[in-house]
Scaffold this active site. Structure first.
Site, PDB file in Angstrom:
ATOM      1  N   ASP A 140       3.613   9.730  -7.260  1.00 40.27           N
ATOM      2  CA  ASP A 140       2.787  10.245  -6.164  1.00 40.27           C
ATOM      3  C   ASP A 140       3.647  10.635  -4.975  1.00 40.27           C
ATOM      4  O   ASP A 140       3.430  11.652  -4.351  1.00 40.27           O
ATOM      5  CB  ASP A 140       1.717   9.225  -5.760  1.00 40.27           C
ATOM      6  CG  ASP A 140       2.302   7.859  -5.459  1.00 40.27           C
ATOM      7  OD1 ASP A 140       3.283   7.474  -6.118  1.00 40.27           O
ATOM      8  OD2 ASP A 140       1.789   7.165  -4.560  1.00 40.27           O
ATOM      9  N   ARG A 152      -7.038   4.393  -1.462  1.00 40.02           N
ATOM     10  CA  ARG A 152      -6.444   5.028  -2.646  1.00 40.02           C
ATOM     11  C   ARG A 152      -7.326   6.126  -3.227  1.00 40.02           C
ATOM     12  O   ARG A 152      -6.831   7.087  -3.799  1.00 40.02           O
ATOM     13  CB  ARG A 152      -6.236   3.995  -3.755  1.00 40.02           C
ATOM     14  CG  ARG A 152      -4.866   3.392  -3.787  1.00 40.02           C
ATOM     15  CD  ARG A 152      -4.635   2.682  -5.103  1.00 40.02           C
ATOM     16  NE  ARG A 152      -3.758   1.551  -4.936  1.00 40.02           N
ATOM     17  CZ  ARG A 152      -2.433   1.635  -4.834  1.00 40.02           C
ATOM     18  NH1 ARG A 152      -1.835   2.799  -4.885  1.00 40.02           N
ATOM     19  NH2 ARG A 152      -1.709   0.546  -4.672  1.00 40.02           N
ATOM     20  N   GLY A 173       0.336   4.260  -7.687  1.00 39.10           N
ATOM     21  CA  GLY A 173       0.055   5.458  -6.891  1.00 39.10           C
ATOM     22  C   GLY A 173      -0.164   6.750  -7.652  1.00 39.10           C
ATOM     23  O   GLY A 173      -0.913   7.608  -7.205  1.00 39.10           O
ATOM     24  N   ASP A 201       9.902   8.590  -1.235  1.00 45.90           N
ATOM     25  CA  ASP A 201      10.159   8.283   0.173  1.00 45.90           C
ATOM     26  C   ASP A 201      11.674   8.071   0.327  1.00 45.90           C
ATOM     27  O   ASP A 201      12.423   9.035   0.490  1.00 45.90           O
ATOM     28  CB  ASP A 201       9.327   7.044   0.541  1.00 45.90           C
ATOM     29  CG  ASP A 201       9.398   6.678   2.004  1.00 45.90           C
ATOM     30  OD1 ASP A 201      10.250   7.210   2.722  1.00 45.90           O
ATOM     31  OD2 ASP A 201       8.596   5.823   2.448  1.00 45.90           O
ATOM     32  N   ASP A 219      -2.046   4.301  -1.089  1.00 43.23           N
ATOM     33  CA  ASP A 219      -2.819   3.307  -0.338  1.00 43.23           C
ATOM     34  C   ASP A 219      -2.102   2.877   0.928  1.00 43.23           C
ATOM     35  O   ASP A 219      -0.903   3.108   1.088  1.00 43.23           O
ATOM     36  CB  ASP A 219      -3.023   2.057  -1.192  1.00 43.23           C
ATOM     37  CG  ASP A 219      -1.725   1.266  -1.340  1.00 43.23           C
ATOM     38  OD1 ASP A 219      -0.693   1.871  -1.716  1.00 43.23           O
ATOM     39  OD2 ASP A 219      -1.720   0.063  -1.053  1.00 43.23           O
ATOM     40  N   LYS A 278       8.966  12.918   1.043  1.00 39.93           N
ATOM     41  CA  LYS A 278       9.354  12.742   2.452  1.00 39.93           C
ATOM     42  C   LYS A 278      10.841  13.046   2.551  1.00 39.93           C
ATOM     43  O   LYS A 278      11.675  12.137   2.527  1.00 39.93           O
ATOM     44  CB  LYS A 278       9.094  11.301   2.893  1.00 39.93           C
ATOM     45  CG  LYS A 278       7.656  10.986   3.192  1.00 39.93           C
ATOM     46  CD  LYS A 278       7.594   9.610   3.858  1.00 39.93           C
ATOM     47  CE  LYS A 278       6.171   9.229   4.159  1.00 39.93           C
ATOM     48  NZ  LYS A 278       6.097   7.904   4.806  1.00 39.93           N
TER      49      LYS A 278
HETATM   50  C1  PRP Z   1       5.255   4.031  -3.757  1.00 38.00           C
HETATM   51  C2  PRP Z   1       5.299   5.254  -4.654  1.00 38.00           C
HETATM   52  C3  PRP Z   1       6.661   5.200  -5.251  1.00 38.00           C
HETATM   53  C4  PRP Z   1       7.489   4.476  -4.207  1.00 38.00           C
HETATM   54  C5  PRP Z   1       8.348   5.465  -3.492  1.00 38.00           C
HETATM   55  O1  PRP Z   1       4.843   2.949  -4.495  1.00 38.00           O
HETATM   56  O2  PRP Z   1       4.291   5.227  -5.610  1.00 38.00           O
HETATM   57  O3  PRP Z   1       6.675   4.489  -6.479  1.00 38.00           O
HETATM   58  O4  PRP Z   1       6.578   3.867  -3.288  1.00 38.00           O
HETATM   59  O5  PRP Z   1       9.103   4.833  -2.508  1.00 38.00           O
HETATM   60  P1  PRP Z   1      10.677   4.987  -2.421  1.00 38.00           P
HETATM   61  O6  PRP Z   1      11.007   6.427  -2.634  1.00 38.00           O
HETATM   62  O7  PRP Z   1      10.963   4.554  -0.988  1.00 38.00           O
HETATM   63  O8  PRP Z   1      11.309   4.090  -3.419  1.00 38.00           O
HETATM   64  P2  PRP Z   1       4.372   1.574  -3.831  1.00 38.00           P
HETATM   65  O9  PRP Z   1       5.527   0.618  -3.750  1.00 38.00           O
HETATM   66  O10 PRP Z   1       3.665   1.849  -2.536  1.00 38.00           O
HETATM   67  O11 PRP Z   1       3.386   0.977  -4.906  1.00 38.00           O
HETATM   68  P3  PRP Z   1       2.002   1.548  -5.463  1.00 38.00           P
HETATM   69  O12 PRP Z   1       2.303   2.902  -6.092  1.00 38.00           O
HETATM   70  O13 PRP Z   1       1.588   0.532  -6.466  1.00 38.00           O
HETATM   71  O14 PRP Z   1       1.052   1.673  -4.300  1.00 38.00           O
END
Ligand code: PRP
Length: 175
Positions: free
Chosen positions: A98, A163, A42, A101, A157, A129
């Site tokens: 990125d 993305r 991300g 959450d 994504d 968030k």
């Molecule tokens: C997303 C983002 C963070 C993570 C945050 O990655 O890039 O690494 O989620 O979530 P959290 O705070 O709940 O742990 P994702 O797993 O969607 O993978 P990607 O970046 O490869 O799309």
């Protein structure tokens, strides 16, 4: 699926990235080289734009992690998929995400990198968030705080789609 509705425009992102880069450049003006650790996938676009706007010596590393999921629900457990290539011992490290959450990914990364004895570790996330964050994790540089919407674009994504949208859009995955 319909074109995602704009939550944060390309212009707003550009302006905020400039501000973050200026602040980071100021904060690290006297510390020597900064190691930017982008978290794949991300963060790749945010990292590319942020790193090019810094006015301090910097180098780029990447890590990739994966969350364990039960169906569509994340368990909070995180697994390392790809590590940095060079030692960070004695280095100043900035983790670039990125989005934060639940915060579990960033907590895991900070704890793991801290054990390698860098000179310092700070964190930077384009999106946070706030109301969804479950663990105590400090974000030193935040681009935008957002609500609990599904967001895509600028590296983020939904099921590997959207993305490369140039803006942050909102989608309704159930629509
Ligand atoms: C997303 C983002 C963070 C993570 C945050 O990655 O890039 O690494 O989620 O979530 P959290 O705070 O709940 O742990 P994702 O797993 O969607 O993978 P990607 O970046 O490869 O799309």
């Amino acid at each position: 699926m319909a074109t995602p509705k704009t939550l944060i425009s390309e212009e707003q992102i550009k302006a905020r990235v400039e501000e973050l880069a200026a602040q980071i450049s100021l904060d690290y003006a006297d510390t020597g080289e900064l190691v930017l650790v982008g978290i794949l996938k991300g963060a790749f676009i945010f990292l590319a734009d942020l790193s090019r706007r810094l006015s301090i010596p910097r180098c780029i590393e990447f890590m990739a992690v994966s969350s364990y999921e039960h169906g569509s629900v994340r368990s909070g457990a995180v697994r390392l998929v790809m590590d940095v290539r060079r030692s960070i011992e004695g280095k100043h490290v900035l983790i670039v995400e990125d989005i934060v959450d639940t915060g579990h990914t960033l907590r895991y990364l900070i704890d793991m990198l801290q054990s390698r004895e860098p000179a310092s570790i700070r964190t930077c996330a384009l999106l946070h968030k706030e109301d969804s964050t479950e663990v105590d994790v400090k974000i030193d540089y935040t681009g935008f705080s957002i609500g609990d919407e599904w967001v895509v674009g600028y590296g983020l994504d939904y099921d590997e789609k959207d993305r490369t949208l140039p803006y942050i859009g909102m989608i309704n995955p159930d629509a």
